[in-house]
Design an enzyme around this catalytic site. Structure first.
Site, PDB file in Angstrom:
ATOM      1  N   GLY A  56       0.112   1.462  -3.373  1.00 11.74           N
ATOM      2  CA  GLY A  56      -0.700   0.247  -3.418  1.00 11.74           C
ATOM      3  C   GLY A  56      -0.504  -0.590  -2.175  1.00 11.74           C
ATOM      4  N   ASN A  57      -0.966  -1.825  -2.219  1.00 11.08           N
ATOM      5  CA  ASN A  57      -0.766  -2.726  -1.080  1.00 11.08           C
ATOM      6  C   ASN A  57      -0.597  -4.143  -1.602  1.00 11.08           C
ATOM      7  OD1 ASN A  57      -3.471  -4.134  -1.033  1.00 11.08           O
ATOM      8  ND2 ASN A  57      -4.116  -1.994  -0.914  1.00 11.08           N
ATOM      9  N   ARG A  58      -0.342  -5.072  -0.722  1.00  9.31           N
ATOM     10  CA  ARG A  58       0.066  -6.419  -1.131  1.00  9.31           C
ATOM     11  C   ARG A  58      -1.087  -7.379  -1.362  1.00  9.31           C
ATOM     12  NH1 ARG A  58       3.799  -8.480   3.257  1.00  9.31           N
ATOM     13  NH2 ARG A  58       3.658 -10.355   1.971  1.00  9.31           N
TER      14      ARG A  58
END
Ligand code: CTP
Length: 418
Positions: free
Chosen positions: A224-226
């Site tokens: 995923g990412n932030r």
């Protein structure tokens, strides 16, 4: 403060219109109500009369004691035809709740009730807030009718999801909440506090992607990412407040849905691609704020991968489709496309300019992710908006103000292209 005409039709959700009128009057608006005959089985005209301080009309042939005027206005000298005069004096006309039957009537231009004939006579912004059982809402006939209203320039305030009036039934079809209806109405009328003109996005369909995609590794883990979705949601909320009809494709966003927007929830890059492709067909503006994974695990495991016996592991990744490039390849004349670019360091603008050309965009919003306290999951941001005409630096501010700056540039780009 505005003159609002409310058309109430025959559904159990009519009680929510009482709350809406109370909110609108409290907010200082002048409100008149018209009702269909069936709606009076749910709420009596006396209730609306007491709250608005004005007569409620239920029949086209009924003389209007206020002669089409709004409470507090001087009495017009001429006793005009009520359904024409009322809607002629209104700044906006909202039909809430709108039953499936009313929507079918509006789609075919039927003027057999005061609510229907006012709809045909309206040249102010018209909004329709459907309310019905979820099976009726999803029936192809209702879908068709709603599409006709949209194509005719009517703003649909999509129903929400939850418990429905019939016992044990749950799903889409609940009329939008009174607070949301008032917010959408005020957005259409005023265009909020933006630098843009009042309701300057009225009549436009804006598609926003927000959040960050998650690509499964196994049943419980993902790449995923932030991205939190805050920037995309701010663009969506401001676009709705400035009068646009907004669809948000939200990837794993844990924030409350922005008022007046239709939210389509997705998780992976592929789900986001499919949802954006569907909504892009009819969109006038695309703002692609989502952080879409560039790579995903080639072979996600259906179960949970066990660590026992392993000293390490390698996950093989494959490239995902670039959604923005795909959509820009299918763009129609009149569509405006805005991309985002998370960049790092002094080459940020150079890279963004390259993306503007490579992805065929009208603007790229550059986030410098090396600056502390902005961008990911922060309430503030600072961006540079890169267009063919030059770069515009938008100093650090709340994401809503940044959103307004982006939308101002969308308005400017559309004016230049027209
Ligand atoms: N984007 C997209 N589909 C992808 C990746 C990105 O639609 N698979 C969109 C993003 O939503 C954003 C824009 O492309 O609006 C730029 O994203 P960014 O990650 O900065 O650019 P990339 O093209 O992925 O290039 P790089 O990561 O190499 O800088």
């Amino acid at each position: 403060m505005a003159r609002l005409l409310l058309g109430v039709t025959g559904g159990i959700a009519a009680y929510k219109s009482v709350l809406l009128v109370r909110l609108a009057v409290k907010a200082g608006h002048q409100v008149r109500v018209i009702q269909t005959p069936t709606s009076q089985r749910f709420v009596a005209p006396e209730t609306f009369r007491a709250i608005t301080g004005a007569p409620v009309l239920t029949d086209e042939f009924e003389p209007d004691p206020l002669r089409g005027g709004f409470p507090g206005d001087p009495l017009p000298t001429h006793a005009a035809i009520s359904h024409l005069a009322l809607v002629e004096h209104a700044d906006a006309y909202l039909i809430a709740p709108a039953t499936a039957n009313t929507i079918a009537g509006l789609a075919t231009g039927r003027a057999d009730t005061l609510v229907g004939s006012a709809y045909l006579a309206a040249d102010c912004p018209v909004l329709v807030a459907p309310a019905m059982n979820h099976r009726m809402w999803h029936h192809p006939a209702t879908r068709r009718n709603v599409d006709v209203l949209r194509a005719d320039g009517t703003r649909i305030v999509d129903p929400g999801s939850g418990d429905l009036a019939s016992k044990g039934e749950h799903g889409d079809g609940r009329v939008a909440e009174p607070e949301e209806l008032l917010e959408v109405l005020e957005g259409v009328l005023a265009g909020g506090s933006s630098a843009g003109g009042p309701g300057d996005l009225a009549g436009l369909r804006v598609l926003v992607s927000a959040g960050g995609t998650r690509e499964p590794i196994d049943a419980v883990r993902f790449v995923g990412n932030r991205s939190s979705g805050r920037m995309g949601y701010a663009v969506a909320a401001r676009a709705a407040a400035r009068g646009a009809e907004v669809t948000v494709v939200a990837a794993n966003v844990g924030l409350p849905a922005p008022a007046g927007c239709t939210v389509v929830s997705v998780s992976t890059a592929e789900e986001l691609r499919v949802a954006c492709a569907a909504a892009f067909e009819t969109a006038d503006v695309l703002v692609m704020a989502a952080a879409v994974a560039d790579f995903r695990p080639v072979d996600p495991s259906a179960g949970k991968i066990k660590k026992q016996g392993r000293t390490g592991m390698t996950i093989e990744l494959e490239a995902t489709a670039d959604v923005l490039i795909e959509l820009s390849g299918r763009r129609r004349p009149g569509q405006t496309l805005v991309g985002f670019a998370a960049e790092h360091g002094d080459q940020a603008i150079v890279h963004a300019r390259e993306k503007l050309v490579r992805k065929g965009l009208d603007a790229v919003v550059v986030n410098d992710v090396s600056q502390p306290g902005i961008a990911f999951d922060a309430t503030e941001n600072a961006v540079t908006i890169v267009t063919a005409g030059g770069d515009r630096v938008v100093a650090r501010a709340e994401k809503e103000r940044i959103a307004d700056a982006i939308l101002d540039d969308v308005v400017a780009a559309r004016a230049t292209a027209a």
